[in-house]
Scaffold this active site. Structure first.
Site, mmCIF file in Angstrom:
data_model
loop_
_atom_site.group_PDB
_atom_site.id
_atom_site.type_symbol
_atom_site.label_atom_id
_atom_site.label_comp_id
_atom_site.label_asym_id
_atom_site.label_seq_id
_atom_site.Cartn_x
_atom_site.Cartn_y
_atom_site.Cartn_z
ATOM 1 N N SER A 11 0.822 -1.206 0.000
ATOM 2 C CA SER A 11 0.000 0.000 0.000
ATOM 3 C C SER A 11 0.860 1.261 0.000
ATOM 4 C CB SER A 11 -0.873 0.002 1.269
ATOM 5 O OG SER A 11 -1.423 1.276 1.493
ATOM 6 N N TYR A 51 -2.486 0.112 10.407
ATOM 7 C CA TYR A 51 -2.662 -0.631 9.135
ATOM 8 C C TYR A 51 -1.440 -0.421 8.247
ATOM 9 C CZ TYR A 51 -3.818 -1.263 4.254
ATOM 10 O OH TYR A 51 -3.766 -1.620 2.932
ATOM 11 N N LYS A 104 1.678 -3.168 6.776
ATOM 12 C CA LYS A 104 2.143 -3.344 5.392
ATOM 13 C C LYS A 104 3.661 -3.108 5.324
ATOM 14 C CE LYS A 104 -1.711 -4.372 3.310
ATOM 15 N NZ LYS A 104 -1.886 -5.702 2.674
HETATM 16 C C1 WQD Z 1 -9.475 9.640 0.124
HETATM 17 C C2 WQD Z 1 -9.645 11.134 0.275
HETATM 18 C C3 WQD Z 1 -9.948 11.829 2.545
HETATM 19 C C4 WQD Z 1 -13.859 9.921 3.053
HETATM 20 C C5 WQD Z 1 -7.137 4.556 1.484
HETATM 21 C C6 WQD Z 1 -6.966 3.430 2.401
HETATM 22 C C7 WQD Z 1 -5.545 2.995 2.418
HETATM 23 C C8 WQD Z 1 -5.046 2.749 1.013
HETATM 24 C C9 WQD Z 1 -5.295 3.943 0.123
HETATM 25 C C10 WQD Z 1 -5.117 0.404 0.603
HETATM 26 C C11 WQD Z 1 -8.883 11.697 1.469
HETATM 27 C C12 WQD Z 1 -11.188 12.126 1.706
HETATM 28 C C13 WQD Z 1 -12.664 10.345 2.504
HETATM 29 C C14 WQD Z 1 -14.834 10.884 3.435
HETATM 30 C C15 WQD Z 1 -13.383 12.627 2.684
HETATM 31 N N1 WQD Z 1 -5.669 1.603 0.467
HETATM 32 N N2 WQD Z 1 -12.441 11.674 2.316
HETATM 33 N N3 WQD Z 1 -14.553 12.200 3.228
HETATM 34 O O1 WQD Z 1 -7.360 7.650 3.219
HETATM 35 O O2 WQD Z 1 -6.310 7.944 0.921
HETATM 36 O O3 WQD Z 1 -6.461 5.685 1.952
HETATM 37 O O4 WQD Z 1 -6.687 4.234 0.201
HETATM 38 O O5 WQD Z 1 -4.048 0.129 0.988
HETATM 39 O O6 WQD Z 1 -5.531 1.834 3.149
HETATM 40 O O7 WQD Z 1 -7.350 3.893 3.655
HETATM 41 O O8 WQD Z 1 -8.531 6.866 1.127
HETATM 42 O O9 WQD Z 1 -10.846 6.979 0.369
HETATM 43 O O10 WQD Z 1 -10.377 7.124 2.857
HETATM 44 O O11 WQD Z 1 -9.773 9.045 1.389
HETATM 45 O O12 WQD Z 1 -13.157 13.838 2.516
HETATM 46 O O13 WQD Z 1 -15.943 10.558 3.954
HETATM 47 O O14 WQD Z 1 -11.016 11.415 0.509
HETATM 48 O O15 WQD Z 1 -9.676 12.896 3.447
HETATM 49 O O16 WQD Z 1 -8.408 12.983 1.111
HETATM 50 P P1 WQD Z 1 -7.124 7.145 1.859
HETATM 51 P P2 WQD Z 1 -9.966 7.449 1.480
#
Ligand code: WQD
Length: 353
Positions: A134, A160, A164
């Site tokens: 990841s 998490y 990884k």
């Molecule tokens: C994306 C963007 C949030 C939800 C995830 C996994 C991580 C990895 C990569 C596997 C961010 C914003 C989100 C919401 C928001 N995957 N957001 N409101 O955090 O980049 O990481 O993908 O390994 O394990 O956690 O992804 O989709 O949670 O967030 O504003 O209700 O959307 O702040 O900028 P993230 P995400």
């Protein structure tokens, strides 16, 4: 010698099921082991619904074994029964938010489970592995775009991400100690979307944590609106920027990696990491507006405070996977939004009927 199989751990999940489909389409034979902890089984046999749909889409069959990586005997029986040429290790708990609440479950499932898998692989002489890693191993990026040389593990923002990172370090030590091991660690950026048929897709349990499933559940009326976590980051519009990659591109990246890995000669002790992303970042508001435009729906949202542990921006350099795996992503945000919506509208309750 019986025909070779690719073993996918966690193959009933979002990533695993799309990889199983693409590997079958590339002519591989696939066996899946999954504990079905979050895979819908449906009424009939124990094969998860997601894999039944992959079989229907490909008109090919998948061998399935129910089990998890805590049971080495059951895991060993898979290597006894099938001639495994390479393992794609997807099985893991993957919620950043949840990992703060139950870190021991994350370390035992993701790290101890991986150690069990590698030990069983060793004892059966299977030493070619694709590890589902990841972008979170990079922590808060010191520079962008993120190349594979960026240091890892320095400030992984959550348990998490640390699991990884730890598994990657274990694999590096394994490759140093036994030159017959050959490992490609694929560092996913933000996988989103679904197979264009809409028959398989992302089916999070409960309230999703990730942006795309939240968008689709707001669009279908399951959720009222989106909380946008912060709009004062130093980014194009102040909201978080990520490198979203279509799940079908990600799955193709696995097929490309496996083809190259299978050609690697033994006795090399190779550990290589590859970024799987598009190389471009999109903000939360850009994702929302693209989704609205592509699917002619309105997505209500409100700006709230930043989410703990979030980084402002993350996107990757893509040259290494292109050069060494002959792979690059080809879909953009529009296809990701369209296919995610097709899945959600065809399956308002996910895999449950
Ligand atoms: C994306 C963007 C949030 C939800 C995830 C996994 C991580 C990895 C990569 C596997 C961010 C914003 C989100 C919401 C928001 N995957 N957001 N409101 O955090 O980049 O990481 O993908 O390994 O394990 O956690 O992804 O989709 O949670 O967030 O504003 O209700 O959307 O702040 O900028 P993230 P995400």
């Amino acid at each position: 010698m019986s025909k070779p199989y690719i073993l996918i751990t966690g193959g009933a999940g979002f990533i695993g099921s799309h990889c199983a489909l693409v590997l079958l389409e590339h002519g591989f034979d696939v066996v899946v082991i999954d504990n079905c902890s979050n895979a819908y089984l449906g009424s009939s046999d124990s094969k998860p619904e997601s894999l039944k749909r992959v079989e229907k889409l490909t008109n090919k069959s998948i061998e399935f074994v129910k089990g998890d990586l805590s049971d080495c005997d059951n895991l060993g029986s898979v290597f006894k029964k099938f001639n495994i040429s390479c393992v794609l290790h997807c099985a893991a708990l993957k919620s950043v938010k949840e990992s703060w609440d139950i870190p021991l479950s994350y370390y035992s499932n993701n790290v101890t489970g991986s150690i069990n898998l590698f030990s069983v692989m060793s004892s059966y002489g299977v030493k070619k592995l694709i590890f589902s890693s990841s972008s979170t191993v990079y922590g808060d990026p010191q520079f962008l775009p993120l190349t594979e040389e960026h240091p890892t593990g320095q400030n992984c923002a959550n348990p998490y991400g640390r699991t990884k990172f730890l598994v990657e370090e274990i694999l590096k030590d394994l490759c140093r100690s036994d030159k017959d091991w050959c490992v490609y660690s694929l560092r996913y950026f933000n996988p989103v979307g679904a197979h264009p048929s809409g028959d398989i897709g992302e089916d999070p349990l409960g309230i999703p944590n990730n942006l795309m499933p939240i968008i689709t559940q707001v669009a279908i009326g399951k959720l009222k609106s989106i909380d946008v976590y912060g709009n004062d980051y130093d980014t194009v519009d102040g909201t978080g920027v990520r490198d979203y990659i279509h799940i079908m591109d990600l799955a193709e990246g696995h097929a490309a990696a496996i083809k190259v890995l299978l050609k690697e000669k033994g006795n090399a002790g190779i550990f290589k990491a590859y970024n799987l992303g598009t190389g471009s970042g999109s903000s939360v508001l850009q994702m929302i507006s693209t989704f609205e435009k592509v699917n002619s729906v309105k997505i209500p949202y409100k700006i709230v405070g930043k989410r703990a542990g979030d980084v402002a921006a993350s996107y990757c350099a893509v040259q290494l996977a292109k050069k060494e795996l002959g792979w690059q992503a080809k879909y953009g945000l529009a296809e990701m939004c369209k296919d995610a919506w097709t899945w959600q509208t065809k399956n308002p309750k996910g895999y449950q009927k």
